[in-house]
Design a protein around this motif. Structure first.
Motif, PDB file in Angstrom:
ATOM      1  N   ASP A   1      61.351  48.396  44.639  1.00  0.00           N
ATOM      2  CA  ASP A   1      62.123  47.227  44.698  1.00  0.00           C
ATOM      3  C   ASP A   1      63.323  47.448  43.226  1.00  0.00           C
ATOM      4  OD1 ASP A   1      61.430  46.313  47.173  1.00  0.00           O
ATOM      5  OD2 ASP A   1      60.213  44.820  46.265  1.00  0.00           O
ATOM      6  N   ALA A   2      62.347  47.582  42.024  1.00  0.00           N
ATOM      7  CA  ALA A   2      63.186  47.663  40.966  1.00  0.00           C
ATOM      8  C   ALA A   2      64.174  48.881  40.791  1.00  0.00           C
ATOM      9  CB  ALA A   2      62.223  47.698  39.575  1.00  0.00           C
ATOM     10  N   VAL A   3      63.737  49.852  41.404  1.00  0.00           N
ATOM     11  CA  VAL A   3      64.754  51.025  41.254  1.00  0.00           C
ATOM     12  C   VAL A   3      65.546  50.860  42.239  1.00  0.00           C
ATOM     13  CG1 VAL A   3      64.685  53.382  42.162  1.00  0.00           C
ATOM     14  CG2 VAL A   3      62.804  52.881  40.508  1.00  0.00           C
ATOM     15  N   LEU A   4      65.634  50.251  43.393  1.00  0.00           N
ATOM     16  CA  LEU A   4      66.532  49.899  44.238  1.00  0.00           C
ATOM     17  C   LEU A   4      67.606  49.142  43.729  1.00  0.00           C
ATOM     18  CD1 LEU A   4      64.705  50.036  47.758  1.00  0.00           C
ATOM     19  CD2 LEU A   4      66.272  51.753  47.120  1.00  0.00           C
ATOM     20  N   ARG A   5      67.055  48.178  43.084  1.00  0.00           N
ATOM     21  CA  ARG A   5      68.031  47.076  42.404  1.00  0.00           C
ATOM     22  C   ARG A   5      68.893  47.683  41.222  1.00  0.00           C
ATOM     23  NH1 ARG A   5      63.339  43.545  42.231  1.00  0.00           N
ATOM     24  NH2 ARG A   5      63.232  44.047  40.107  1.00  0.00           N
ATOM     25  N   ARG A   6      68.346  48.455  40.608  1.00  0.00           N
ATOM     26  CA  ARG A   6      69.410  49.487  39.592  1.00  0.00           C
ATOM     27  C   ARG A   6      70.152  50.099  40.197  1.00  0.00           C
ATOM     28  NH1 ARG A   6      64.026  49.870  36.919  1.00  0.00           N
ATOM     29  NH2 ARG A   6      63.982  52.115  37.522  1.00  0.00           N
ATOM     30  N   ALA A   7      69.549  50.810  41.352  1.00  0.00           N
ATOM     31  CA  ALA A   7      70.512  51.858  41.923  1.00  0.00           C
ATOM     32  C   ALA A   7      71.570  51.288  42.449  1.00  0.00           C
ATOM     33  CB  ALA A   7      69.886  52.650  43.015  1.00  0.00           C
ATOM     34  N   GLY A   8      71.427  49.875  43.051  1.00  0.00           N
ATOM     35  CA  GLY A   8      72.418  49.077  43.799  1.00  0.00           C
ATOM     36  C   GLY A   8      73.669  49.153  42.875  1.00  0.00           C
ATOM     37  N   LEU A   9      73.666  49.029  41.701  1.00  0.00           N
ATOM     38  CA  LEU A   9      74.699  48.941  40.774  1.00  0.00           C
ATOM     39  C   LEU A   9      75.749  50.166  40.529  1.00  0.00           C
ATOM     40  CD1 LEU A   9      72.988  46.947  37.930  1.00  0.00           C
ATOM     41  CD2 LEU A   9      74.363  45.915  40.035  1.00  0.00           C
ATOM     42  N   ARG A  10      74.968  51.303  40.980  1.00  0.00           N
ATOM     43  CA  ARG A  10      75.674  52.526  40.663  1.00  0.00           C
ATOM     44  C   ARG A  10      75.764  53.486  41.831  1.00  0.00           C
ATOM     45  NH1 ARG A  10      70.376  54.279  38.836  1.00  0.00           N
ATOM     46  NH2 ARG A  10      69.492  55.917  40.046  1.00  0.00           N
ATOM     47  N   ARG A  11      75.434  53.082  43.027  1.00  0.00           N
ATOM     48  CA  ARG A  11      75.655  53.922  44.143  1.00  0.00           C
ATOM     49  C   ARG A  11      76.955  54.193  44.620  1.00  0.00           C
ATOM     50  NH1 ARG A  11      71.393  55.410  46.950  1.00  0.00           N
ATOM     51  NH2 ARG A  11      72.851  57.062  47.834  1.00  0.00           N
ATOM     52  N   PRO A  12      77.496  55.330  44.800  1.00  0.00           N
ATOM     53  CA  PRO A  12      78.786  55.514  45.323  1.00  0.00           C
ATOM     54  C   PRO A  12      78.753  55.323  46.972  1.00  0.00           C
ATOM     55  CG  PRO A  12      77.830  57.748  44.983  1.00  0.00           C
ATOM     56  CD  PRO A  12      76.879  56.410  44.514  1.00  0.00           C
ATOM     57  N   LEU A  13      79.758  54.716  47.471  1.00  0.00           N
ATOM     58  CA  LEU A  13      79.776  54.435  48.771  1.00  0.00           C
ATOM     59  C   LEU A  13      80.282  55.693  49.916  1.00  0.00           C
ATOM     60  CD1 LEU A  13      80.883  50.850  48.889  1.00  0.00           C
ATOM     61  CD2 LEU A  13      78.824  51.587  49.171  1.00  0.00           C
ATOM     62  N   ASN A  14      81.099  56.553  49.144  1.00  0.00           N
ATOM     63  CA  ASN A  14      81.853  57.603  49.926  1.00  0.00           C
ATOM     64  C   ASN A  14      80.933  58.652  50.674  1.00  0.00           C
ATOM     65  OD1 ASN A  14      80.891  58.879  47.565  1.00  0.00           O
ATOM     66  ND2 ASN A  14      82.987  59.814  47.400  1.00  0.00           N
ATOM     67  N   ARG A  15      79.599  58.816  50.391  1.00  0.00           N
ATOM     68  CA  ARG A  15      78.637  59.770  50.963  1.00  0.00           C
ATOM     69  C   ARG A  15      77.902  59.126  52.002  1.00  0.00           C
ATOM     70  NH1 ARG A  15      77.718  62.779  53.028  1.00  0.00           N
ATOM     71  NH2 ARG A  15      76.023  63.967  52.350  1.00  0.00           N
ATOM     72  N   ARG A  16      78.032  57.931  52.126  1.00  0.00           N
ATOM     73  CA  ARG A  16      77.077  56.900  53.144  1.00  0.00           C
ATOM     74  C   ARG A  16      77.401  56.967  54.524  1.00  0.00           C
ATOM     75  NH1 ARG A  16      73.430  51.838  52.208  1.00  0.00           N
ATOM     76  NH2 ARG A  16      72.323  51.803  54.319  1.00  0.00           N
ATOM     77  N   ARG A  17      76.673  57.677  55.385  1.00  0.00           N
ATOM     78  CA  ARG A  17      76.827  57.698  56.835  1.00  0.00           C
ATOM     79  C   ARG A  17      75.557  57.841  57.496  1.00  0.00           C
ATOM     80  NH1 ARG A  17      77.898  61.219  61.031  1.00  0.00           N
ATOM     81  NH2 ARG A  17      79.468  60.459  62.764  1.00  0.00           N
ATOM     82  N   ASP A  18      75.075  56.663  58.030  1.00  0.00           N
ATOM     83  CA  ASP A  18      74.130  56.702  58.788  1.00  0.00           C
ATOM     84  C   ASP A  18      74.144  56.902  60.446  1.00  0.00           C
ATOM     85  OD1 ASP A  18      72.627  56.215  56.842  1.00  0.00           O
ATOM     86  OD2 ASP A  18      72.738  53.934  56.760  1.00  0.00           O
ATOM     87  N   VAL A  19      73.421  57.601  61.000  1.00  0.00           N
ATOM     88  CA  VAL A  19      73.533  57.732  62.624  1.00  0.00           C
ATOM     89  C   VAL A  19      72.194  57.352  63.232  1.00  0.00           C
ATOM     90  CG1 VAL A  19      74.080  59.217  64.648  1.00  0.00           C
ATOM     91  CG2 VAL A  19      75.275  59.603  62.304  1.00  0.00           C
TER      92      VAL A  19
END
Length: 240
Positions: free
Chosen positions: A113-131
């Motif tokens: 949870d801590a890593v995901l919280r920190r990552a949420g501040l820096r993740r770029p959105l342009n590569r995200r594609r879920d199918v």
């Protein structure tokens, strides 16, 4: 969240998988990094947890390769009786955290949870594609494509829909919905969640005759289920 696990040790992988599931996430297990990298080229993951020896390469080699495919991907490295030099090497290679094996449940979930919280501040959105289940989620455009249709959602509708599909056939509590979609605003009125659920159901055509059913669970939350083809056909006949 969608968590990739590279763990050649199958008994330990089962333990970690159960913990990830208990934490409300979805785990995708790989025994080597090559299979993970191949999957990541066409899919999306929120977090990678990898053994220090990822079946075919060291974690220090896997981390930069993974981030070439999924920029900004947060990584936790698992180590058996790690020496300080091993931890330092993993962190220098880009790991966000390290965990000793065998993992301890509460500690592992807290670190995830801590890593995901920190990552949420820096993740770029342009590569995200879920199918998932025939529905393609494009985070950059807040759009969902299904059956040759593309529908644009609001940010909260998009996060709500993706949460439901990531937990297909599993109940999702209101608390989890509020934390994921509204950033822990527990004082939010209940009808706001219900309104968003109704909009998601309508916009994404989540109806039994079309293969999906979004059900409110009284006093708990919501559950999205895929309807077997033969059942969907029967429902379509009744509607017709």
């Amino acid at each position: 969240m969608r968590i990739a696990l590279i763990e050649p040790d199958l008994p330990h992988a089962k333990l970690v998988g159960r913990l990830i599931f208990a934490g409300g996430h979805v785990c995708y297990h790989f025994t080597a990094s090559a299979a993970f990298l191949q999957r990541a080229a066409d899919d999306f993951f929120d977090l990678l947890i990898t053994e220090s020896w990822a079946g075919d390469h060291s974690a220090e080699d896997v981390i930069p390769r993974a981030r070439t495919v999924l920029p900004g991907l947060p990584v936790i490295v698992l180590m058996s009786a790690p020496r300080e030099s091993q931890i330092v090497a993993a962190l220098h290679a880009g790991a966000d955290d390290c965990l000793s094996k065998p993992v301890r449940g509460p500690e592992m979930l807290a670190r995830v949870d801590a890593v995901l919280r920190r990552a949420g501040l820096r993740r770029p959105l342009n590569r995200r594609r879920d199918v998932i289940g025939g529905y393609a989620f494009d985070t950059a455009a807040l759009a969902v494509t299904f059956r040759n249709l593309t529908v644009t959602l609001t940010p909260k509708e998009f996060r709500f829909a993706l949460l439901l599909f990531n937990n297909l056939s599993r109940p999702v509590s209101r608390a989890h919905i509020l934390e994921t979609v509204w950033s822990r605003r527990r004082d939010l009125k209940s009808r706001t969640v219900d309104t968003h659920a109704s909009r998601v159901r309508s916009k994404l055509q989540l109806r039994p005759e079309l293969g999906y059913c979004l059900t409110p669970l009284y006093g708990y939350g919501y559950q999205l289920d895929a309807i077997p083809l033969e059942t969907a056909v029967e429902a379509a006949v009744k509607v017709g």
